[in-house]
Scaffold this motif. Structure first.
Motif, PDB file in Angstrom:
ATOM      1  N   VAL A  67       5.600  12.825  -2.700  1.00  0.00           N
ATOM      2  CA  VAL A  67       5.724  11.542  -3.559  1.00  0.00           C
ATOM      3  C   VAL A  67       5.402  10.420  -2.926  1.00  0.00           C
ATOM      4  O   VAL A  67       4.396   9.384  -3.447  1.00  0.00           O
ATOM      5  N   THR A  68       5.483  10.350  -1.514  1.00  0.00           N
ATOM      6  CA  THR A  68       4.868   9.149  -0.757  1.00  0.00           C
ATOM      7  C   THR A  68       3.580   8.896  -0.842  1.00  0.00           C
ATOM      8  O   THR A  68       2.938   7.707  -1.118  1.00  0.00           O
ATOM      9  N   LEU A  69       2.793  10.055  -0.721  1.00  0.00           N
ATOM     10  CA  LEU A  69       1.531  10.039  -0.654  1.00  0.00           C
ATOM     11  C   LEU A  69       0.884   9.592  -2.389  1.00  0.00           C
ATOM     12  O   LEU A  69      -0.191   8.790  -2.438  1.00  0.00           O
ATOM     13  N   LEU A  70       1.404  10.142  -3.275  1.00  0.00           N
ATOM     14  CA  LEU A  70       1.123  10.021  -4.477  1.00  0.00           C
ATOM     15  C   LEU A  70       1.258   8.403  -4.955  1.00  0.00           C
ATOM     16  O   LEU A  70       0.639   7.704  -5.567  1.00  0.00           O
ATOM     17  N   ASN A  71       2.668   7.733  -4.367  1.00  0.00           N
ATOM     18  CA  ASN A  71       2.803   6.398  -4.411  1.00  0.00           C
ATOM     19  C   ASN A  71       1.699   5.464  -3.849  1.00  0.00           C
ATOM     20  O   ASN A  71       1.310   4.657  -4.083  1.00  0.00           O
ATOM     21  N   PHE A  72       1.478   5.895  -2.389  1.00  0.00           N
ATOM     22  CA  PHE A  72       0.817   5.198  -1.720  1.00  0.00           C
ATOM     23  C   PHE A  72      -0.795   4.996  -2.470  1.00  0.00           C
ATOM     24  O   PHE A  72      -1.308   4.004  -2.571  1.00  0.00           O
ATOM     25  N   ILE A  73      -1.289   6.315  -3.044  1.00  0.00           N
ATOM     26  CA  ILE A  73      -2.642   6.303  -3.806  1.00  0.00           C
ATOM     27  C   ILE A  73      -2.279   5.296  -4.907  1.00  0.00           C
ATOM     28  O   ILE A  73      -3.429   4.600  -5.263  1.00  0.00           O
ATOM     29  N   GLN A  74      -1.215   5.340  -5.819  1.00  0.00           N
ATOM     30  CA  GLN A  74      -1.043   4.332  -6.787  1.00  0.00           C
ATOM     31  C   GLN A  74      -1.124   3.120  -6.459  1.00  0.00           C
ATOM     32  O   GLN A  74      -1.645   2.255  -7.255  1.00  0.00           O
ATOM     33  N   TYR A  75      -0.279   2.533  -5.389  1.00  0.00           N
ATOM     34  CA  TYR A  75      -0.235   1.129  -5.069  1.00  0.00           C
ATOM     35  C   TYR A  75      -1.601   0.572  -4.476  1.00  0.00           C
ATOM     36  O   TYR A  75      -2.079  -0.364  -4.515  1.00  0.00           O
ATOM     37  N   TRP A  76      -2.393   1.727  -3.539  1.00  0.00           N
ATOM     38  CA  TRP A  76      -3.528   1.309  -2.832  1.00  0.00           C
ATOM     39  C   TRP A  76      -4.605   1.027  -4.304  1.00  0.00           C
ATOM     40  O   TRP A  76      -5.310   0.075  -3.699  1.00  0.00           O
TER      41      TRP A  76
END
Lengths: 312, 303
Positions: B224-233
């Motif tokens: 989830v953190t990784l998916l969020n990171f990609i989304q915000y990046w």
């Protein structure tokens, strides 16, 4: 005896109190955030919808003043006599139909293929998810030049006219792009839900002579119904906010014939982010569209619950 | 008899059996893969072409000579912003990278933490408000508030957090419905006996949460953190609206590709080089963490 009971109650309530304090500490920050950025923002939106932005001639400072239903009247006029709003509504509807009809159907079939670990399924899973990790601008720029420069170079009949440059093919090209990049999360969630299905059910069905198509509709689809409902509900809500990637393609200058509701509202908010003059009208849009979206979304969920194979 | 023999032989040699339905899906998937990989290859080749070569020989010619558009794109990757005194300053790629890291990493962690903690309380405790949390999240999911952006912008100005990192982080400290459901389902599956056993051993609520229960969902937390990171990046619209003085790389790329009125950056090969440049870090991230990203995550319904 009474003394023991009292002691027990005291002990219980102490431990319960500790649990309560812990829970309240854990949820404190998210709750305050929710209060400000959900409840506060929506109350503010409601108030702004009945205001107008006026410049005080004496101080030259902009102020919000009560204006009754003026903003709602403006929206009604835009709907009846304007060009943008009806076009945006129509395009949003076309996009929604394509996303649900074609996008979701393909995502379900692709997920089934991956779930059943067929030929090259791991490779396809990676490929399907790849567009989700790339910045929208990267895929948009790549796609834009490919359909406008490379594709006309392949087909002589196109006379050098790109698919996005040609007004007749632009809408279809934009919708295709929206579908093309939309599979990632759906595949991840659907195939994840499918993995929870008991293999013995599938094997029993196979022994009973069930073919792949029947297996999908009578077993897999029914067992992943709750996930399907979740996605349908979020799709319904997306009808009003989907920009069809128009801002990434054209920034604030997209042709009005191809705009969607989501794009129109975002573009107008962005354009008035400095002067704030248009914010009350946009807040009124927010109220009107939320009033339309809420019953549709809730109704969709209720309907799907009724139609579904079991209560979800 | 003969047919059976042939079938047996096929099975022995591991030849796959495909139904018509599977073949049709395979063809669609193959077409999709082709439609993604072919333009990607074309974009990479084009990004190494000279602008003049591209204009004269068209989109399909092989590069006459391989040009390093990447260094040029790196140089032109600037965003003009106004500082506190209203003077225009250019933000370079290094500063945009810093902004991206600050925005994406902290927002990703905060969003994940919010969903995780709310789901934990909601799933593991039996207070009345725990049920309310679940109901509110579901209502938020199925009751869309359309276009709250003007009000959010006004609110952030009122609170004095507009154009600050803190403001943006605070806004991202919200529950994400889908991930909340994901964590909620995972926590519900964990037996209460673990909690009871830890409590008997003297563990407090915080220890139970962080050292007993969270390790069970460590994989999901990371995904989830990784998916969020990609989304915000990749998000350029939120910083553009709420943090205009601190553009991240995604906004820099948006600005770069929209500058078609400037002769220097208007050539398609140069723009594609800029895009490839921005895609490389995410592509590497995807290659490294693809098993985590594409792991088995699933969510239930909206009960």
């Amino acid at each position: 005896m009474d003394h023991i009971t009292l002691n027990k109650q005291k002990k219980f309530s102490k431990s319960r109190m500790r649990s309560l304090i812990f829970c309240l500490c854990v949820i404190a920050v998210p709750t305050v955030q929710f209060g400000i950025f959900y409840i506060g923002v929506n109350i503010n939106s409601l108030i702004m919808a009945f205001q107008s932005y006026e410049i005080d001639p004496q101080t030259n400072i902009g102020l919000y003043a009560f204006s009754g239903f003026d903003n709602f009247k403006t929206i009604w006029t835009e709907l009846r006599y304007g060009n943008e709003l009806p076009t945006a509504l129509r395009n949003s509807f076309v996009l929604f139909l394509c996303k649900v009809g074609v996008g979701t159907t393909l995502a379900l079939f692709f997920s089934l293929y991956i779930f059943k670990k067929k030929f090259l399924s791991k490779t396809f899973r990676v490929i399907l998810f790849a567009p989700s990790i790339l910045p929208a601008i990267v895929t948009v720029t790549m796609y834009r030049y490919f359909v406008d420069v490379a594709v006309p170079g392949m087909f002589v009949k196109m006379n050098g006219m790109g698919l996005l440059s040609n007004f007749d093919t632009r809408m279809a090209t934009l919708v295709f792009y929206a579908l093309w990049i939309s599979f990632g999360t759906q595949i991840l969630m659907y195939s994840g839900s499918m993995n929870a299905i008991d293999i013995s059910i599938m094997e029993a069905a196979k022994l009973d002579g069930c073919n792949a198509f029947q297996e999908f509709f009578h077993i897999v689809f029914k067992l992943i119904w709750p996930t399907f409902v979740t996605f349908m509900v979020t799709n319904m809500a997306a009808f009003f906010i989907d920009q069809m990637n128009l801002f990434s393609f054209y920034a604030a200058t997209a042709d009005t014939r191809y705009i969607t509701l989501g794009y129109m509202l975002f573009r107008d908010t962005r354009n008035s982010n400095v002067t704030l003059a248009e914010f009350p009208r946009l807040a009124a849009y927010s109220i009107v569209l939320t009033c339309i979206a809420a019953p549709i979304t809730i109704g969709t969920r209720k309907l799907l619950e009724k139609l579904g194979p079991r209560s979800v | 008899m003969d047919t059976n023999l042939v079938l047996d032989k096929k099975r022995r040699f591991g030849l796959p059996r495909f139904s018509a339905f599977t073949v049709v899906i395979f063809l669609f998937l193959a077409l999709y893969a082709l439609s993604l990989l072919f333009p990607l290859g074309w974009a990479f080749t084009t990004s190494c072409r000279d602008a003049w070569d591209f204009n004269v020989n068209g989109g399909w010619a092989w590069p006459e000579r391989w040009v390093n558009n990447y260094a040029l794109a790196f140089r032109y990757f600037v965003v003009p912003v106004r500082d506190a005194d209203g003077i225009q300053v250019n933000i370079g790629i290094a500063q945009m990278l810093g902004n991206s890291v600050l925005y994406a990493v902290i927002s990703a962690v905060l969003s994940m933490l919010t969903s995780l903690l709310m789901a934990y309380v909601s799933a593991r405790y039996d207070f009345k408000f725990c049920g309310v949390i679940y109901a509110v999240v579901i209502v938020q999911m199925i009751l869309p508030i359309v276009n709250a952006l003007p009000s959010e912008l006004k609110m952030s100005r009122l609170l004095g957090i507009h154009d600050t990192f803190f403001g943006l982080w605070l806004m991202k400290t919200h529950v994400q419905g889908l991930y909340f459901l994901l964590f909620y389902a995972s926590f519900k599956q964990i037996s209460k006996e673990y909690t009871e056993a830890a409590r008997i051993d003297g563990a407090g609520h915080f220890t139970i949460m962080t050292r007993i229960i969270f390790p069970f969902v460590a994989g999901t937390i990371f995904t989830v953190t990784l998916l969020n990171f990609i989304q915000y990046w990749n998000d350029y619209q939120t910083p553009m609206m709420f943090m205009p003085s601190y553009p991240p790389l995604a906004y820099g790329l948006f600005h770069f590709t929209q500058r078609s009125y400037e002769l220097a950056t208007s050539s398609p090969p140069l723009q594609l080089a800029g895009c490839m440049l921005m895609a490389i870090p995410l592509f590497l991230l995807f290659v490294i963490f693809q098993h985590k990203l594409l792991g088995n995550i699933s969510t239930g319904g909206l009960k």
